[in-house]
Design a protein around this motif. Sequence first.
Motif, PDB file in Angstrom:
ATOM      1  N   LEU A 122       0.898  -1.134  -5.186  1.00 36.51           N
ATOM      2  CA  LEU A 122       1.644  -1.147  -6.180  1.00 36.51           C
ATOM      3  C   LEU A 122       1.721  -2.315  -6.906  1.00 36.51           C
ATOM      4  CD1 LEU A 122       4.122   0.938  -6.828  1.00 36.51           C
ATOM      5  CD2 LEU A 122       5.571  -0.428  -5.230  1.00 36.51           C
ATOM      6  N   ASN A 123       1.585  -2.319  -7.889  1.00 38.39           N
ATOM      7  CA  ASN A 123       1.749  -3.612  -9.002  1.00 38.39           C
ATOM      8  C   ASN A 123       3.055  -3.706  -9.428  1.00 38.39           C
ATOM      9  OD1 ASN A 123       0.610  -5.598 -10.615  1.00 38.39           O
ATOM     10  ND2 ASN A 123       0.788  -4.574 -12.526  1.00 38.39           N
ATOM     11  N   GLN A 124       3.453  -5.021  -9.895  1.00 34.61           N
ATOM     12  CA  GLN A 124       4.824  -5.438 -10.145  1.00 34.61           C
ATOM     13  C   GLN A 124       5.432  -4.651 -11.348  1.00 34.61           C
ATOM     14  OE1 GLN A 124       4.741  -9.522 -11.415  1.00 34.61           O
ATOM     15  NE2 GLN A 124       2.935  -9.336 -12.536  1.00 34.61           N
ATOM     16  N   ARG A 125       6.697  -4.342 -11.383  1.00 31.54           N
ATOM     17  CA  ARG A 125       7.329  -3.577 -12.405  1.00 31.54           C
ATOM     18  C   ARG A 125       7.104  -1.982 -12.325  1.00 31.54           C
ATOM     19  NH1 ARG A 125      11.083  -5.653 -12.690  1.00 31.54           N
ATOM     20  NH2 ARG A 125      11.621  -4.186 -14.615  1.00 31.54           N
ATOM     21  N   VAL A 126       6.480  -1.747 -11.078  1.00 28.62           N
ATOM     22  CA  VAL A 126       6.462  -0.243 -10.591  1.00 28.62           C
ATOM     23  C   VAL A 126       7.445  -0.228  -9.138  1.00 28.62           C
ATOM     24  CG1 VAL A 126       5.342   1.624 -10.067  1.00 28.62           C
ATOM     25  CG2 VAL A 126       4.397   0.207 -11.698  1.00 28.62           C
ATOM     26  N   GLY A 127       8.319   0.547  -9.200  1.00 27.56           N
ATOM     27  CA  GLY A 127       9.155   0.503  -7.815  1.00 27.56           C
ATOM     28  C   GLY A 127       8.891   1.946  -6.943  1.00 27.56           C
ATOM     29  N   VAL A 128       8.790   1.629  -5.745  1.00 27.36           N
ATOM     30  CA  VAL A 128       8.607   2.745  -4.850  1.00 27.36           C
ATOM     31  C   VAL A 128      10.010   2.807  -3.906  1.00 27.36           C
ATOM     32  CG1 VAL A 128       7.641   1.230  -2.997  1.00 27.36           C
ATOM     33  CG2 VAL A 128       7.288   3.709  -2.756  1.00 27.36           C
ATOM     34  N   PHE A 129      10.522   4.065  -3.851  1.00 26.18           N
ATOM     35  CA  PHE A 129      11.696   4.420  -2.967  1.00 26.18           C
ATOM     36  C   PHE A 129      11.591   4.302  -1.576  1.00 26.18           C
ATOM     37  CE2 PHE A 129      11.933   6.304  -7.153  1.00 26.18           C
ATOM     38  CZ  PHE A 129      13.482   5.904  -7.721  1.00 26.18           C
ATOM     39  N   ASP A 130      12.216   3.562  -0.739  1.00 31.61           N
ATOM     40  CA  ASP A 130      12.150   3.433   0.662  1.00 31.61           C
ATOM     41  C   ASP A 130      13.357   3.921   1.183  1.00 31.61           C
ATOM     42  OD1 ASP A 130       9.510   2.310   0.698  1.00 31.61           O
ATOM     43  OD2 ASP A 130      10.369   0.292   0.887  1.00 31.61           O
ATOM     44  N   ILE A 131      13.280   5.218   1.732  1.00 32.28           N
ATOM     45  CA  ILE A 131      14.502   5.920   2.390  1.00 32.28           C
ATOM     46  C   ILE A 131      14.790   5.277   3.646  1.00 32.28           C
ATOM     47  CG2 ILE A 131      15.369   8.159   3.164  1.00 32.28           C
ATOM     48  CD1 ILE A 131      13.524   9.306   1.072  1.00 32.28           C
ATOM     49  N   LEU A 173      18.321  12.060   3.698  1.00 27.86           N
ATOM     50  CA  LEU A 173      17.682  12.377   2.366  1.00 27.86           C
ATOM     51  C   LEU A 173      15.925  12.630   2.707  1.00 27.86           C
ATOM     52  CD1 LEU A 173      17.738  12.288  -0.697  1.00 27.86           C
ATOM     53  CD2 LEU A 173      17.338   9.923  -0.615  1.00 27.86           C
ATOM     54  N   SER A 174      15.699  13.779   2.213  1.00 31.33           N
ATOM     55  CA  SER A 174      14.226  14.150   2.243  1.00 31.33           C
ATOM     56  C   SER A 174      13.840  13.649   0.855  1.00 31.33           C
ATOM     57  CB  SER A 174      14.182  16.027   1.775  1.00 31.33           C
ATOM     58  OG  SER A 174      13.182  16.322   1.582  1.00 31.33           O
ATOM     59  N   GLU A 175      12.351  12.935   1.123  1.00 29.72           N
ATOM     60  CA  GLU A 175      11.717  12.375   0.154  1.00 29.72           C
ATOM     61  C   GLU A 175      11.107  13.496  -0.760  1.00 29.72           C
ATOM     62  OE1 GLU A 175       8.524   8.973   0.227  1.00 29.72           O
ATOM     63  OE2 GLU A 175       7.855  10.661   1.514  1.00 29.72           O
ATOM     64  N   GLU A 176      10.927  14.840  -0.578  1.00 34.61           N
ATOM     65  CA  GLU A 176      10.538  15.627  -1.415  1.00 34.61           C
ATOM     66  C   GLU A 176      11.684  16.157  -2.260  1.00 34.61           C
ATOM     67  OE1 GLU A 176       8.036  15.740   2.060  1.00 34.61           O
ATOM     68  OE2 GLU A 176      10.065  16.310   2.005  1.00 34.61           O
ATOM     69  N   TYR A 177      12.904  16.157  -1.753  1.00 37.43           N
ATOM     70  CA  TYR A 177      14.336  16.210  -2.750  1.00 37.43           C
ATOM     71  C   TYR A 177      14.280  15.449  -3.613  1.00 37.43           C
ATOM     72  CZ  TYR A 177      18.887  17.415  -4.090  1.00 37.43           C
ATOM     73  OH  TYR A 177      19.966  17.507  -4.724  1.00 37.43           O
ATOM     74  N   PRO A 219      23.262  18.941   2.079  1.00 36.41           N
ATOM     75  CA  PRO A 219      22.688  18.930   3.754  1.00 36.41           C
ATOM     76  C   PRO A 219      21.395  19.154   3.627  1.00 36.41           C
ATOM     77  CG  PRO A 219      24.764  20.509   3.503  1.00 36.41           C
ATOM     78  CD  PRO A 219      24.199  20.114   1.958  1.00 36.41           C
ATOM     79  N   LEU A 220      20.721  18.370   4.502  1.00 37.51           N
ATOM     80  CA  LEU A 220      19.265  18.263   4.484  1.00 37.51           C
ATOM     81  C   LEU A 220      18.622  19.464   4.417  1.00 37.51           C
ATOM     82  CD1 LEU A 220      17.182  16.112   4.741  1.00 37.51           C
ATOM     83  CD2 LEU A 220      17.065  16.481   7.395  1.00 37.51           C
ATOM     84  N   ASN A 221      19.067  20.416   5.351  1.00 36.67           N
ATOM     85  CA  ASN A 221      18.521  21.773   5.110  1.00 36.67           C
ATOM     86  C   ASN A 221      18.302  22.379   3.574  1.00 36.67           C
ATOM     87  OD1 ASN A 221      21.011  22.495   4.978  1.00 36.67           O
ATOM     88  ND2 ASN A 221      20.980  23.969   6.718  1.00 36.67           N
ATOM     89  N   GLU A 222      19.390  22.237   2.843  1.00 37.15           N
ATOM     90  CA  GLU A 222      19.293  22.695   1.431  1.00 37.15           C
ATOM     91  C   GLU A 222      18.389  21.947   0.888  1.00 37.15           C
ATOM     92  OE1 GLU A 222      23.109  23.927  -0.327  1.00 37.15           O
ATOM     93  OE2 GLU A 222      23.944  23.423   1.354  1.00 37.15           O
ATOM     94  N   GLN A 223      18.544  20.523   0.984  1.00 37.37           N
ATOM     95  CA  GLN A 223      17.428  19.771   0.286  1.00 37.37           C
ATOM     96  C   GLN A 223      16.350  20.183   0.333  1.00 37.37           C
ATOM     97  OE1 GLN A 223      17.792  15.424   1.139  1.00 37.37           O
ATOM     98  NE2 GLN A 223      19.857  15.652   1.854  1.00 37.37           N
ATOM     99  N   LYS A 251       0.899  -1.207   0.170  1.00 35.56           N
ATOM    100  CA  LYS A 251      -0.046  -0.078   0.000  1.00 35.56           C
ATOM    101  C   LYS A 251       0.942   1.388   0.149  1.00 35.56           C
ATOM    102  CE  LYS A 251      -4.119  -1.896   2.328  1.00 35.56           C
ATOM    103  NZ  LYS A 251      -4.854  -1.921   3.660  1.00 35.56           N
ATOM    104  N   LEU A 252       0.554   2.214  -0.721  1.00 36.26           N
ATOM    105  CA  LEU A 252       1.226   3.622  -0.970  1.00 36.26           C
ATOM    106  C   LEU A 252       0.620   4.494   0.007  1.00 36.26           C
ATOM    107  CD1 LEU A 252       1.583   3.252  -4.692  1.00 36.26           C
ATOM    108  CD2 LEU A 252       3.522   2.958  -3.000  1.00 36.26           C
ATOM    109  N   ARG A 253       1.546   5.595   0.301  1.00 35.88           N
ATOM    110  CA  ARG A 253       1.067   6.533   0.998  1.00 35.88           C
ATOM    111  C   ARG A 253       1.396   7.961   0.321  1.00 35.88           C
ATOM    112  NH1 ARG A 253       5.535   8.778   2.473  1.00 35.88           N
ATOM    113  NH2 ARG A 253       7.391   7.653   2.861  1.00 35.88           N
ATOM    114  N   GLU A 254       0.612   8.952   0.816  1.00 28.46           N
ATOM    115  CA  GLU A 254       0.941  10.363   0.253  1.00 28.46           C
ATOM    116  C   GLU A 254       2.457  10.528   0.442  1.00 28.46           C
ATOM    117  OE1 GLU A 254      -0.493  14.847   0.708  1.00 28.46           O
ATOM    118  OE2 GLU A 254      -1.456  13.343   2.089  1.00 28.46           O
ATOM    119  N   GLY A 255       3.176  11.205  -0.579  1.00 30.98           N
ATOM    120  CA  GLY A 255       4.370  11.663  -0.776  1.00 30.98           C
ATOM    121  C   GLY A 255       5.524  10.636  -1.331  1.00 30.98           C
TER     122      GLY A 255
END
Length: 394
Positions: free
Chosen positions: A96-105, A111-115, A155-159, A66-70
Amino acid sequence: MSEKWQHKQLGQLLKLRGGYAFKSEDFREHGDVAVLRISNIKNNGIDLEDAVYVDRNVAEQAKDYKLREGNVVIAMSGATTGKTAIVRKEDLPLVLNQRVGVFDIYNSEHLSEEYLAYVVQSSSFKNQILVNAIGGAQPNISGKQIEDVEILLPPLNEQRKIAAILSSVDEAIEKTEAIIEQTEKVKKGLMQQLLTKGIGHTKFKKTEIGEIPEEWEVRRLEEICEIRYGKSPKGVKVEYSDYPIMGTSGHVGYAKEFLFSGPMILVGRKGTIDKPIYIERDCWIIDTAYGLFADQTKVSLKWLYYFLTSYDLASLNEATGVPSLNRNSLYSIKVPLPSLNEQNKISNILTSIEQKIETEKEKLSIINEIKKGLMQSLLTGKVRVKVDDEVVSS
């Protein structure tokens, strides 16, 4: 560039997790939970218009997907390989279906997800992806290949600041796209109203083509315009001249001389037959198209253009293979004809709406170019951002 910026492989910062292998019989046209497939990732966004669904029981079996916002997702095979998107609140619930990937930080303090969402939109990231994806019968890339991609990490603040700047540009893009979409709807509604009911009429009559204002006539197209065949230019195509060569796909080159004197309406004769083009200038029309001409003291060509764009020309297709439009079939179209004065009023209203759409499209193109330039500057550290009231310089 400051020493604080680091070269990192994505695999040092995150794990790319693939989707769930749903069975085809699990899919429904309608259901409880939408399934994110590679075909649903389009233009840095998620489009669920043609999505398939699963019921809650099947979705529960895939609860780890299951995916979440962001969440940042990426297509890993097919024609959309390398395309990415950010999951929005309105997309949920979504699995999420196969052949689609989600980035787990691994650690949001590194690392900021928004960046990350902007990093994976960058030309540098996409170029590395495409190099790895090419080679098979269709584009395809593994999670390991994506994790091996190297990025520049501030750095995170710049991200966060970089992401905020680019997000503000995205908001401007979304607002402009919304204006275009809404104006297109207004245009469609106005065309339907004006081309059948006209302006200010209160009395109507029934005809073989439906109800129209009492003052209007019904004419065959052959009574109000002339259709001429286009012609393939031979030995006259040059890099530039005053006379464009026009086909159903639009401008395709230049000719040393013109075949027809504008204004005119171009209608496809073979291939694309359902998208008329209005042309004001002298030009050459290729042989797969017709040119429509009229005495503009009697008929407004611009009005006729709007009528033909609203007409289902594809219904006149006479070929089972390549679409083909016979001139006699085109001539036989029955037209609800207002007075010339009303034709001009209708075309002026619709032209003003079209100009609004074109203006917004030009604005959208400029904003997209601004975003492209900002990404190139900000994601490489060529231009540094102001953080905590201090400018970080290179």
